[in-house]
Design a protein around this motif. Structure first.
Motif, mmCIF file in Angstrom:
data_model
loop_
_atom_site.group_PDB
_atom_site.id
_atom_site.type_symbol
_atom_site.label_atom_id
_atom_site.label_comp_id
_atom_site.label_asym_id
_atom_site.label_seq_id
_atom_site.Cartn_x
_atom_site.Cartn_y
_atom_site.Cartn_z
ATOM 1 N N THR A 12 0.866 -1.179 0.000
ATOM 2 C CA THR A 12 0.000 0.000 0.000
ATOM 3 C C THR A 12 0.900 1.225 0.000
ATOM 4 O O THR A 12 1.621 1.460 0.968
ATOM 5 C CB THR A 12 -0.906 0.015 1.248
ATOM 6 N N SER A 14 1.079 4.204 0.885
ATOM 7 C CA SER A 14 0.640 5.318 1.733
ATOM 8 C C SER A 14 1.823 6.048 2.362
ATOM 9 O O SER A 14 1.641 7.040 3.066
ATOM 10 C CB SER A 14 -0.296 4.810 2.836
ATOM 11 N N ASP A 45 -3.706 0.548 -3.845
ATOM 12 C CA ASP A 45 -4.036 1.957 -3.655
ATOM 13 C C ASP A 45 -5.543 2.165 -3.707
ATOM 14 O O ASP A 45 -6.034 3.051 -4.413
ATOM 15 C CB ASP A 45 -3.334 2.814 -4.717
ATOM 16 N N ASP A 47 -7.548 3.482 -1.642
ATOM 17 C CA ASP A 47 -7.920 4.840 -1.244
ATOM 18 C C ASP A 47 -6.946 5.808 -1.899
ATOM 19 O O ASP A 47 -5.828 6.015 -1.411
ATOM 20 C CB ASP A 47 -7.865 4.963 0.287
ATOM 21 N N ARG A 50 -5.029 8.599 0.120
ATOM 22 C CA ARG A 50 -3.903 8.196 0.962
ATOM 23 C C ARG A 50 -2.729 7.661 0.143
ATOM 24 O O ARG A 50 -1.618 7.549 0.661
ATOM 25 C CB ARG A 50 -4.342 7.104 1.947
ATOM 26 N N CYS A 51 -2.990 7.321 -1.110
ATOM 27 C CA CYS A 51 -1.993 6.599 -1.902
ATOM 28 C C CYS A 51 -1.799 7.237 -3.273
ATOM 29 O O CYS A 51 -2.235 6.687 -4.295
ATOM 30 C CB CYS A 51 -2.416 5.142 -2.070
ATOM 31 N N HIS A 116 -11.160 3.203 7.462
ATOM 32 C CA HIS A 116 -10.064 2.251 7.359
ATOM 33 C C HIS A 116 -10.501 0.933 6.731
ATOM 34 O O HIS A 116 -9.731 -0.016 6.699
ATOM 35 C CB HIS A 116 -9.452 1.989 8.729
ATOM 36 N N SER A 119 -8.269 -0.529 4.146
ATOM 37 C CA SER A 119 -6.918 -0.847 4.583
ATOM 38 C C SER A 119 -6.879 -2.256 5.147
ATOM 39 O O SER A 119 -7.876 -2.755 5.663
ATOM 40 C CB SER A 119 -6.452 0.147 5.655
ATOM 41 N N ARG A 254 3.132 5.077 9.403
ATOM 42 C CA ARG A 254 2.555 6.241 10.075
ATOM 43 C C ARG A 254 3.571 6.885 11.015
ATOM 44 O O ARG A 254 3.651 8.104 11.131
ATOM 45 C CB ARG A 254 1.300 5.820 10.831
#
Length: 324
Positions: A12, A14, A45, A47, A50-51, A116, A119, A254
């Motif tokens: 992902t 992100s 990806d 979302d 976010r990506c 989420h 995810s 994160r």
């Protein structure tokens, strides 16, 4: 064993990869290559906020720097395109129609955040078991709620225990109704959820072996249920140990834990990083600079540790050239 092993790396984008992501990619690559198999790169990806695509392009450059090549996918394309999940909405929609025809999908208007759902879920994340309240709504209630709220879509699960044997972690069982609950297959904003997307993509890309972190072990019963409903053949699963920070946290993008951007600034090549990771997971008796290709002759899953691995404190206090 299938005629051709097809492994995959499905990151992902992100954020920049950390050593835990690199270890997963390395073991997936070693497993497939040691069996004469192929590697698929799928960009998860779902979302797009976010990506961004730029992150995916950077991820490809990082994989190339690490010496982890792939046969199809990403910007390279191939026979099973699209390889970017953000481009697969119509494909997921077709799978959703199959589930709807079985009478297993219902709208959910619950107000708690579902941001989420696209995810990958993790064992260490708190997870509320959905109580199925929206499954009990009448047609009139659904019609009224739909005037002011766009619903998410959930899949009904049976009171059934699904068991499987993971090639790394052993036997695992989960009762779908009691330990999972009806789960999301599409968010209220129209983005398809991880569980549905990963099953559809692994099936249509012919993936036979999934190597990923142990934090995704609890996802498998839900995915096996979807494989059955959609008529697909599931892959072999290998859930590898997690890399933990010295304080016991799972490494995360994160928190920018040892992200590959900063590591690359300290290294002229990836050999020290690959060697340090190979030693931590059990492939090398001592850490030494090495390439993925050089690990192939001695690779065997019996060498790989099963339990979580704490990275040494010095990884946070010294440059990676001093980790060996």
């Amino acid at each position: 064993m299938p005629d051709c092993v097809r492994g995959r790396f499905a990151p992902t984008p992100s954020g920049r990869m950390h050593p835990g992501n690199v270890l997963c990619a390395l073991l997936a690559w070693l497993s497939a290559r040691s069996q004469g198999g192929r590697i698929v790169l799928r960009i998860e990806d779902l979302d797009p906020l976010r990506c961004p695509r730029g992150n995916a392009d950077l991820l490809e450059r990082d994989l190339a720097w690490l010496g982890l090549d792939w046969d199809e996918g990403g910007s390279r394309g191939g026979a099973h395109a699209p390889y970017y999940q953000s481009e697969c909405t119509p494909i997921y929609g077709t799978a959703l129609e199959i589930l709807q025809k079985q009478g297993l999908i219902y709208p959910c208007f619950c107000s708690r955040s579902q941001l989420h759902a696209a995810s990958a879920p993790h064992l260490s994340d708190s997870q509320v078991i959905y109580d199925g309240r929206c499954r009990r709504l009448t047609a009139d209630q659904v019609q009224q709620l739909s005037k002011t709220h766009r619903p998410a879509l959930r899949l009904c699960v049976p009171n059934e225990t699904i068991s499987f044997t993971d090639s790394c972690q052993g036997n695992y069982s989960e009762n779908l109704a009691k330990e999972c609950g009806d789960f999301l297959v599409r968010r209220s904003d129209g983005v398809f959820a991880y569980q549905l997307a990963v099953v559809v993509d692994d099936a249509r890309m012919g993936v036979t072996e999934v190597v990923r972190g142990r934090d995704l072990l609890s996802s498998v019963p839900q995915q096996l249920y979807l494989y059955r409903l959609l008529g697909y053949r599931p892959p072999q699963y290998r859930h590898i140990p997690l890399l933990l920070a010295p304080d016991g946290r799972r490494l995360s993008k994160r928190d920018r834990d040892l992200d590959l951007g900063s590591l690359r600034q300290s290294l002229s090549n990836a050999r020290p990083l690959i060697g340090a990771l190979a030693h931590l997971c059990g492939l090398l008796p001592q850490p030494e600079p090495v390439t993925p290709q050089e690990l192939l002759p001695q690779f065997h899953w019996e060498l790989v540790r099963r339990e979580s691995i704490c990275v040494p404190e010095k990884w946070y206090t010294t440059p990676p050239t001093e980790w060996l």
